[in-house]
Write a protein that holds these residues in place. Structure first.
Motif, short mmCIF file in Angstrom:
data_model
loop_
_atom_site.label_atom_id
_atom_site.label_comp_id
_atom_site.label_asym_id
_atom_site.label_seq_id
_atom_site.Cartn_x
_atom_site.Cartn_y
_atom_site.Cartn_z
N SER A 3 0.90 -1.04 -0.09
CA SER A 3 -0.02 0.01 0.13
C SER A 3 0.95 1.25 -0.02
CB SER A 3 -0.91 0.04 1.19
OG SER A 3 -1.85 -1.16 1.25
N ALA A 4 0.34 2.28 -0.39
CA ALA A 4 0.95 3.61 -0.33
C ALA A 4 0.42 4.32 1.13
CB ALA A 4 0.59 4.71 -1.29
N VAL A 5 1.34 4.62 1.98
CA VAL A 5 0.92 5.22 3.40
C VAL A 5 1.37 6.56 3.09
CG1 VAL A 5 1.46 4.94 5.67
CG2 VAL A 5 1.83 2.81 4.52
N LEU A 6 0.76 7.37 3.60
CA LEU A 6 0.58 8.90 3.54
C LEU A 6 0.35 9.58 4.96
CD1 LEU A 6 -0.61 11.30 1.01
CD2 LEU A 6 -1.15 11.64 3.41
N PHE A 7 1.34 10.49 5.54
CA PHE A 7 1.26 11.34 6.61
C PHE A 7 1.04 12.82 6.17
CE2 PHE A 7 2.78 7.56 8.69
CZ PHE A 7 2.10 7.34 9.82
N ALA A 8 0.07 13.47 6.54
CA ALA A 8 0.18 14.81 6.44
C ALA A 8 -0.18 15.73 7.54
CB ALA A 8 -1.29 14.97 5.32
N HIS A 44 -9.90 7.64 -3.29
CA HIS A 44 -10.12 6.12 -3.14
C HIS A 44 -9.10 5.57 -2.09
CE1 HIS A 44 -12.21 6.44 -6.82
NE2 HIS A 44 -11.25 6.89 -7.44
N GLY A 45 -8.86 6.37 -0.94
CA GLY A 45 -7.86 6.00 0.08
C GLY A 45 -8.61 5.69 1.36
N ARG A 46 -8.19 5.55 2.47
CA ARG A 46 -8.89 5.04 3.77
C ARG A 46 -8.15 5.84 4.69
NH1 ARG A 46 -8.12 1.61 7.94
NH2 ARG A 46 -6.46 0.41 6.86
N VAL A 47 -8.69 6.72 5.74
CA VAL A 47 -7.99 7.52 6.80
C VAL A 47 -7.69 6.32 7.73
CG1 VAL A 47 -8.21 9.16 8.50
CG2 VAL A 47 -8.93 9.59 6.15
N VAL A 48 -6.49 6.19 8.10
CA VAL A 48 -6.37 5.13 9.13
C VAL A 48 -6.57 5.71 10.55
CG1 VAL A 48 -4.52 3.72 10.32
CG2 VAL A 48 -4.81 3.99 7.92
N LYS A 49 -6.02 7.20 10.84
CA LYS A 49 -6.23 7.62 12.02
C LYS A 49 -5.83 9.31 11.92
CE LYS A 49 -2.12 5.37 13.82
NZ LYS A 49 -1.53 4.29 14.64
N GLY A 52 -3.15 14.03 16.64
CA GLY A 52 -3.19 15.50 16.76
C GLY A 52 -3.59 16.36 15.57
N ASP A 53 -2.70 17.10 14.92
CA ASP A 53 -3.14 17.86 13.96
C ASP A 53 -2.38 17.03 12.32
OD1 ASP A 53 -0.30 17.97 14.12
OD2 ASP A 53 -0.02 20.35 14.37
N ALA A 54 -2.37 15.93 12.66
CA ALA A 54 -1.94 14.95 11.34
C ALA A 54 -2.88 14.13 10.88
CB ALA A 54 -0.56 14.27 11.70
N VAL A 55 -2.98 13.68 9.73
CA VAL A 55 -3.82 12.43 9.04
C VAL A 55 -2.85 11.37 8.59
CG1 VAL A 55 -5.32 11.77 7.27
CG2 VAL A 55 -5.83 13.78 9.01
N MET A 56 -2.97 10.29 9.02
CA MET A 56 -2.40 8.93 8.37
C MET A 56 -3.48 8.24 7.47
SD MET A 56 -0.80 5.81 10.47
CE MET A 56 -0.52 4.10 9.47
N SER A 57 -3.05 8.15 6.17
CA SER A 57 -3.94 7.40 5.15
C SER A 57 -3.25 6.41 4.44
CB SER A 57 -4.62 8.44 4.22
OG SER A 57 -5.05 9.57 4.86
N VAL A 58 -4.13 5.23 3.74
CA VAL A 58 -3.51 4.44 3.02
C VAL A 58 -4.25 4.33 1.54
CG1 VAL A 58 -2.69 2.94 4.78
CG2 VAL A 58 -5.11 2.71 3.99
N ALA A 65 -2.23 8.25 -3.84
CA ALA A 65 -1.56 8.83 -2.84
C ALA A 65 -1.14 10.26 -3.11
CB ALA A 65 -0.36 8.29 -2.32
N ALA A 66 -0.29 10.31 -4.77
CA ALA A 66 -0.11 11.59 -4.86
C ALA A 66 -1.02 12.64 -5.41
CB ALA A 66 0.80 11.32 -6.14
N ALA A 67 -2.05 12.22 -6.01
CA ALA A 67 -3.13 12.90 -6.00
C ALA A 67 -3.91 13.46 -5.08
CB ALA A 67 -4.33 12.34 -7.11
#
Length: 298
Positions: A3-8, A44-49, A52-58, A65-67
């Motif tokens: 999967s592509a794991v993203l932190f923002a 078409h991703g899913r927010v894992v959690k 604080g002020d960050a989001v983790m998605s897959v 993920a780039a889009a």
């Protein structure tokens, strides 16, 4: 599974609370989190959690993920209503194997994605070379190679790649506003540190600064990171990008010194930049001067 794991992460959220007060800042951060979650779902991703002020998605692909990352930056950038507030994110993502359990994801891919987010400056989207190779050709014009960093648990340093989410819009604006003739010249930046000199302009769009001897301006100081900062030419502006542990210190001529830490600052006029410590403590300083190159009428 892969999967592509993203932190923002909302950049500068602590300063928001100081500037706007708890209630208004909290509302803005919540709006950012809602916006990031919506972008994740739309791509078409899913927010894992949220952390604080960050989001983790897959996501199921690097393209998704780039889009999502580009859309997050664009939408959050529009949220600040006060003239003094410019909201933006620090985003990092990585493609690789993950372990899923009770809706959460674990593994080295998650750790590296989190690290990439930490390395991103305000308004940046950072990935690594292996993930960038999985992106479709659509993203090729927006990819920019940065530098390599050591990562705990990795034998080899990780090559960082930035995704320039605003490139397309900037280029379109440049085509519309570029004059056909005239004697206005290209913007240049003259740099000098001791015996080392460089000139940035149309032919040289980036210089690097750090403790690593392979940087354009090596700084011999333990307070300085190996890849401490860089200066980029963005159209007719020169931007200092700090991605260090201890920050950079900039003094515009006639103005007080300011600290730039994991964020960006557009250079104006002429001045002095020191790295890792203030100018009055630094043994090496980078002197800069913005100039205009003469061009004869066409």
């Amino acid at each position: 599974m892969d999967s592509a794991v993203l932190f923002a992460d909302v950049a500068g959220s602590t300063a928001l609370y100081e500037l706007l007060g708890d209630q208004r800042a909290f509302q803005l951060v919540e709006s950012c989190l809602s916006t990031m979650s919506a972008c994740t779902t739309e791509m078409h991703g899913r927010v894992v959690k949220t952390i604080g002020d960050a989001v983790m998605s897959v996501f199921g692909s690097a393209d998704e993920a780039a889009a999502a990352a580009a859309e997050m930056q664009f939408r959050v950038n529009q949220l600040g209503t006060e003239p003094s507030v410019r909201l933006s994110l620090r985003i990092g993502f990585h493609w690789g194997p993950v372990v899923q359990r009770d809706g959460d994801v674990f593994g080295d891919t998650v750790n590296l994605a989190s690290r990439l987010c930490d390395l991103a400056s305000k308004g940046q989207i950072i990935t690594d070379r292996s993930t960038a190779l999985r992106l479709s050709g659509l993203y090729a014009p927006s990819l920019r190679t940065l530098f390599k960093v050591p990562v705990k648990g990795k034998e080899e340093e990780v090559q960082l790649i930035e995704i320039l989410w605003h490139t397309a819009a900037d280029e379109m604006t440049a085509l519309v506003t570029r004059p056909g003739t005239g004697n206005a010249g290209a913007a240049l930046l003259e740099l000098e540190m001791g015996d080392t000199r460089a000139e940035m302009g149309p032919q040289r769009r980036k210089v690097t600064i750090g403790r690593d001897l392979e940087t354009d301006f090596p700084v011999r100081n333990p307070n300085v990171s190996r890849a401490h900062a860089m200066i980029e030419r963005r159209r007719d502006h020169f931007v200092l990008v700090d991605h260090s542990l201890n920050g950079s210190y900039v003094t515009f001529e006639g103005r007080p010194e300011m600290k730039v830490h994991r964020e960006e600052l557009t250079l104006v006029g002429q001045g002095v930049i020191t790295f890792g410590q203030p100018a009055d403590e630094a043994l090496q300083a980078l002197h800069y001067r913005c100039v205009q190159a003469w061009q004869a009428p066409a």
